[in-house]
Scaffold this motif. Sequence first.
Motif, PDB file in Angstrom:
ATOM      1  N   GLU A  57       0.830  -1.215   0.000  1.00  0.00           N
ATOM      2  CA  GLU A  57       0.000   0.000   0.000  1.00  0.00           C
ATOM      3  C   GLU A  57       0.865   1.266   0.000  1.00  0.00           C
ATOM      4  O   GLU A  57       0.568   2.234  -0.710  1.00  0.00           O
ATOM      5  CB  GLU A  57      -0.895  -0.024   1.234  1.00  0.00           C
ATOM      6  N   GLU A  58       1.944   1.205   0.780  1.00  0.00           N
ATOM      7  CA  GLU A  58       2.861   2.335   0.835  1.00  0.00           C
ATOM      8  C   GLU A  58       3.479   2.586  -0.552  1.00  0.00           C
ATOM      9  O   GLU A  58       3.574   3.723  -1.014  1.00  0.00           O
ATOM     10  CB  GLU A  58       3.959   2.018   1.850  1.00  0.00           C
ATOM     11  N   GLN A  61       1.021   4.221  -2.783  1.00  0.00           N
ATOM     12  CA  GLN A  61       0.895   5.668  -2.517  1.00  0.00           C
ATOM     13  C   GLN A  61       2.030   6.424  -3.202  1.00  0.00           C
ATOM     14  O   GLN A  61       1.829   7.508  -3.740  1.00  0.00           O
ATOM     15  CB  GLN A  61       0.932   5.923  -1.018  1.00  0.00           C
ATOM     16  N   ILE A  62       3.211   5.833  -3.180  1.00  0.00           N
ATOM     17  CA  ILE A  62       4.348   6.461  -3.863  1.00  0.00           C
ATOM     18  C   ILE A  62       4.070   6.496  -5.371  1.00  0.00           C
ATOM     19  O   ILE A  62       4.341   7.499  -6.038  1.00  0.00           O
ATOM     20  CB  ILE A  62       5.652   5.691  -3.553  1.00  0.00           C
ATOM     21  N   SER A  64       1.290   6.789  -6.786  1.00  0.00           N
ATOM     22  CA  SER A  64       0.331   7.855  -7.045  1.00  0.00           C
ATOM     23  C   SER A  64       1.031   9.229  -7.023  1.00  0.00           C
ATOM     24  O   SER A  64       0.754  10.097  -7.871  1.00  0.00           O
ATOM     25  CB  SER A  64      -0.781   7.755  -6.004  1.00  0.00           C
ATOM     26  N   HIS A  68       1.611  12.248 -10.130  1.00  0.00           N
ATOM     27  CA  HIS A  68       1.532  13.715 -10.040  1.00  0.00           C
ATOM     28  C   HIS A  68       2.841  14.362 -10.493  1.00  0.00           C
ATOM     29  O   HIS A  68       2.838  15.397 -11.156  1.00  0.00           O
ATOM     30  CB  HIS A  68       1.223  14.147  -8.604  1.00  0.00           C
TER      31      HIS A  68
END
Lengths: 189, 228
Positions: A57-58, A61-62, A64, A68
């Motif tokens: 999950e971590e 998130q990275i 994602s 950006h």
Amino acid sequence: MKIYTGSGDRGKTSLFSGERVSKSDPLVEAYGDVDELNSILGGLAASLPPEEGELVEEIQQIQSVLMHIGARLAVTPGSPVSAELEEITEEHSKGLESAIDRMDESLPTLKDFVLPGGHISAAWAHVARAVCRRAERHVVRLPTTQTASEDSEQLRNVVVYLNRLSDYLFVVARLCNQIHGLSDTPWKK
Amino acid sequence: MKPPTSKEQDVQIYCTEVLDRFWLTDRVFEIKLSKPSTFRFMAGQRIRLLHGAIRRDYSLITAPHDPTLALCLKMIEGGEYSPILSSAEPGTRLSFTGPMGYFTYRPSNKPAVFVATGTGIAPFLSMVRTGVTDFTLLHGVHEAKSLYYQDIFRPAARLYIPCLAADADETGSGENVFRGRVSHYLAEHLAPNAYDFYLCGRQEMIRDVTLLVDEKFPGSLIYTEVFY
Ligand SMILES: Cc1cc2nc3c(=O)[nH]c(=O)nc-3n(C[C@H](O)[C@H](O)[C@H](O)COP(=O)(O)OP(=O)(O)OC[C@H]3O[C@@H](n4cnc5c(N)ncnc54)[C@H](O)[C@@H]3O)c2cc1C
């Protein structure tokens, strides 16, 4: 919607801010590296065992955040499009720092250089780390990283994030070996 | 590690109700929807309608300050969702997410050229209703009766050029009609210069115009919204 458009068949591509640029443009190289890094992180996440859900999950998130960053790198500085993008802040890098500290606590102190490798997941993490360093070099090379403006500040935050991310990936590589009961192989000079 | 959650991660689902639906041609219809009180968007953005497992994106044609929302849709023969929506009666409840997209008008000192095919005119309608004027607009359609909303575009545009299929019946299309593809019009009639191009609709049009811009209008910006 079709995947292929054909509008890049002649060596040019469209930036998110609307410009048509050569596919060898420094911005394209930089976001290409970030895309490559993101894909490798996908490989890393896929190579982790199911009980490592939190780490997966971590990593997602990275991924994602890297999306950006990719968007940010696809915008020429000064474009009105910049204002519409998600900001990359100090908080993003701080998040990586606490993750590094957390993992580092459970790892034996490092005395030597280690050879990149070990478990397949650790090997992925090392590949990601090396590509992350290349992405960082390509972002640093962008002329605007050195100037003072809001866009430049964003790019500087990106550089900090990528710098921290490669450290994070180094620690993740060591953790991956530990999870799988392997120790890092020291470099015998 | 908890980086700030990105906007697209916390997706809010809005509920809306069909207020009205009417046909603009035998295939294209407009559907008016109630506007959820907390929903905000920018002209040119789209929403994603949810219907069971189906998800379909549609550009909003109203202005952000309008009290209702509206969409302009082509009913695709054999399509999965558009036929369902084409027979949705007033009172039908729908859910959607959004707003999405970056196809918004960005004022600049370069002349704006809007290029649409078919229902690709939709996001430009929202922009015009927000007060955007002085653009060149090309609308590529098969026949003159598909020039829906021309009464709204003509007064706002500096130049409005319907581009009809070469074999179309021209009645009702008014002056300044071009027979042929929008990309042919640009190649033959748009003066060499740097422009801000806004392209919306069919992928093939977007590709053709993009390649033409590379060749004939260097220094231009291209913003795109691909429908299919
Ligand atoms: C960003 C975005 C914005 C969009 N905005 C609009 C809009 O404002 N109005 C609108 O009518 N559609 C719009 N579309 C298309 C829409 O999302 C659906 O694809 C369309 O309604 C067909 O859905 P369907 O389930 O009926 O057909 P499907 O069963 O999904 O597909 C049938 C085929 O129809 C063709 N097709 C899709 N859209 C169109 C179209 N507009 N004109 C002609 N042929 C088409 C495609 O080739 C597709 O493969 C948009 C799409 C995207 C990605």
